[in-house]
Design a protein around this motif. Structure first.
Motif, PDB file in Angstrom:
ATOM      1  N   LEU A 139      -3.613  -1.568  -7.424  1.00  0.00           N
ATOM      2  CA  LEU A 139      -2.220  -1.138  -7.564  1.00  0.00           C
ATOM      3  C   LEU A 139      -1.518  -1.991  -8.616  1.00  0.00           C
ATOM      4  N   LYS A 180       4.042  -4.399  -9.627  1.00  0.00           N
ATOM      5  CA  LYS A 180       5.380  -4.004  -9.182  1.00  0.00           C
ATOM      6  C   LYS A 180       5.290  -3.035  -8.008  1.00  0.00           C
ATOM      7  N   LEU A 181       4.342  -2.097  -8.061  1.00  0.00           N
ATOM      8  CA  LEU A 181       4.172  -1.122  -6.998  1.00  0.00           C
ATOM      9  C   LEU A 181       3.688  -1.795  -5.710  1.00  0.00           C
ATOM     10  N   HIS A 182       2.836  -2.788  -5.899  1.00  0.00           N
ATOM     11  CA  HIS A 182       2.342  -3.546  -4.741  1.00  0.00           C
ATOM     12  C   HIS A 182       3.484  -4.263  -4.031  1.00  0.00           C
ATOM     13  N   SER A 209      -1.791   6.133  -6.919  1.00  0.00           N
ATOM     14  CA  SER A 209      -1.031   5.032  -6.314  1.00  0.00           C
ATOM     15  C   SER A 209      -1.098   5.060  -4.786  1.00  0.00           C
ATOM     16  N   GLU A 222       4.058   4.528  -3.273  1.00  0.00           N
ATOM     17  CA  GLU A 222       5.369   4.891  -3.811  1.00  0.00           C
ATOM     18  C   GLU A 222       6.295   5.435  -2.729  1.00  0.00           C
TER      19      GLU A 222
END
Length: 528
Positions: free
Chosen positions: A3, A6-8, A45, A64
């Motif tokens: 991932l 930032k998404l993590h 994602s 997300e």
């Protein structure tokens, strides 16, 4: 595939916000036990994998949009299998088992998830910050202590010894402060160190947790005692605005701990109420804090919020204001198991004040609760209150009724009470009722009664002699002969020699066929 960083971070924050602590802890157990069979990140994602429970479950985590995540288990919502899969991902891609452990504590709210994001240049820097000063606020100090020392708990795997030098050094920062504010700073430091201990106990495996808890609590006892001393020394009527704000902030902070439903190392409700009792002399503060509690009770039900504590706290606040009826109403709605140690001092105070109408209401409430769950821990303090009330108002028979209703659990307390009150008749009746033998009674007590009220012991010896003869063996007969010699002295001390002679003639005639008994009576010189 991994991932994006930032998404993590977003995913971790969502998990922390929307999954309760008990679910997170169960997920941690699944991860630690190796029940996650595989995990991988996809181009969309998401994290996918399989977790072994009572059967194999397929798990999908949408990084997300967490609400689109799902698991094939029967749980309706974000489950422990989702947490376990995420922790396994952290172990494989975010620093191994230690990285997973750090993530686990962030999910529990023990350190902010946003700290996961790296600096813009990609480096990770740790800067030592200067401590706040005497003019700064409670929030400033708590933020600084968390930033500088918020991971000290990690050194406390087997004991709290690493926290002692931290406590001393943090207290030393206020050594030159004015005494009133210094007290509040020191109390803050102790509370921060106690929270470190709470974090440390979470790392202990379930098999040895009990022993670690006992060790941790013993180590922390002087800290808790010192904190209570600091609270008792506060002078609310002479506080500056800074001190009032600091005190109020501590109350809110401690209440946040007490509101948690999960098992904790310390009883934060007791510390919270210690502050409340001291600060309630300030009427404005009292009314504000009581309003906060009552507003808490109007919020929608939430399993993560300890509603029982709120009722207990409201009950104690009403007690401070001498509104005992409202106080009892709230204590009724709280957990008696947790509130009883708070209630007993309330009742004792009303007894000391001689407010008997109110004391009777409290005692009736306690009697009802204890009668439904009788054990030594409950009955002991209640009996102490009954004894205290009976000493002050022996004309009220209700105290004796409460004490006798608790038999046989109340035997020791009741026996001691009646002996101290020189109520020898009642004391002797109690021994008969329980079936206590003379040799089982404390020797000094037996001598005292024999000297002052020998006639009260006669029925006890009669009962004991019949019991000894009933054994139908030589040893029992020998004991009966010894008891008869003592009984003879009691009859003579009571100036009832004729009754003794009549009793002995009847006894010998009754058991004339028991040759062994007759021999023991002759050997013991009971008969000639």
């Amino acid at each position: 595939m991994r991932l994006l960083e930032k998404l993590h971070s977003v995913l971790e924050q969502q998990l922390s916000d929307y999954i309760s602590s008990p679910i997170i802890k169960r997920g941690w157990s699944y991860y630690k036990n190796g029940q996650v069979q595989n995990v991988q990140a996809t181009v969309h994602s998401t994290l996918t994998g399989v977790v072994k429970g009572s059967e194999l479950y397929a798990v999908v985590i949408d990084a997300e949009h967490l609400r689109y995540s799902n698991c094939t288990c029967l749980y309706d919502g974000l489950c422990k299998h989702i947490v376990a899969l995420y922790l396994q991902y952290c172990s494989e891609h975010k620093g191994g088992p230690e990285g997973a452990e750090q993530c686990y504590f962030r999910l529990l709210g023990l350190s902010p998830a946003r700290n996961l994001v790296k600096a813009e240049d990609g480096t990770e820097r740790t800067e030592s910050l200067m401590p706040p000063n005497e003019s700064d606020t409670l929030e400033d100090w708590l933020t600084w202590m968390e930033a500088e020392h918020g991971e000290t708990w990690k050194k406390c795997r087997h004991s709290l010894h690493p926290l002692q030098p931290l406590l001393s050094s943090l207290k030393g920062l206020a050594k030159d402060w004015q005494k009133p504010l210094q007290r509040l700073h020191w109390a803050t430091v102790i509370i921060f160190v106690m929270e470190q201990a709470e974090r440390a106990i979470l790392t202990v495996d379930s098999f040895s947790r009990y022993y670690h808890e006992m060790s941790f609590i013993r180590m922390a006892e002087p800290w808790v005692e010192h904190c209570n001393t600091l609270v008792s020394d506060l002078e609310p009527t002479e506080m500056s605005q800074q001190e009032l704000d600091w005190s109020d902030g501590l109350v809110v902070h401690i209440k946040g701990r007490a509101l948690l439903t999960e098992k904790q190392l310390f009883d934060w409700s007791i510390l919270y109420l210690s502050f409340c009792e001291k600060l309630s002399v300030n009427r404005e503060w009292y009314e504000r804090e009581l309003s906060r509690l009552l507003l808490e009770l109007q919020l929608p039900k939430d399993e993560s919020r300890n509603v029982s504590f709120i009722h207990i706290a409201a009950g104690k606040m009403y007690f401070f204001d001498h509104k005992d009826d409202q106080s009892i109403e709230h204590f009724v709605l709280g957990s008696f198991e947790r509130s009883q140690k708070i209630i007993y001092p309330c009742v004792a105070k009303r007894i000391e004040e001689g407010k008997w109408d109110i004391a009777l209401k409290w005692m009736s409430f306690l009697n009802e609760r204890i009668s439904n769950n009788r054990n030594a821990r409950n009955i002991g303090p209640f009996m102490s209150l009954c004894r205290k009330a009976d000493e002050a108002r022996p004309d009220l028979p209700i105290w004796t009724a409460y004490m006798t209703d608790m038999l046989p659990y109340s035997y020791i307390e009741l026996s001691e009470h009646w002996l101290n009150a020189k109520r020898y008749e009642e004391w002797a009746d109690l021994q008969l009722f329980i079936g206590v033998k003379p040799e089982e009674i404390n020797a000094p007590e037996l001598r005292e009664v024999a000297k002052v009220a020998p006639h009260t012991l006669v029925p006890i010896y009669h009962q004991s002699i019949e019991s000894a003869i009933g054994t139908r063996n030589r040893q029992g007969y020998r004991m009966a002969a010894k008891q008869l010699k003592k009984l003879e002295k009691l009859y003579k001390a009571s100036k009832e020699t004729e009754k003794w002679e009549g009793y002995l003639i009847e006894l010998v005639a009754k058991y004339q066929r028991l040759r062994a008994l007759q021999e023991e009576l002759w050997k013991g010189k009971v008969v000639t």
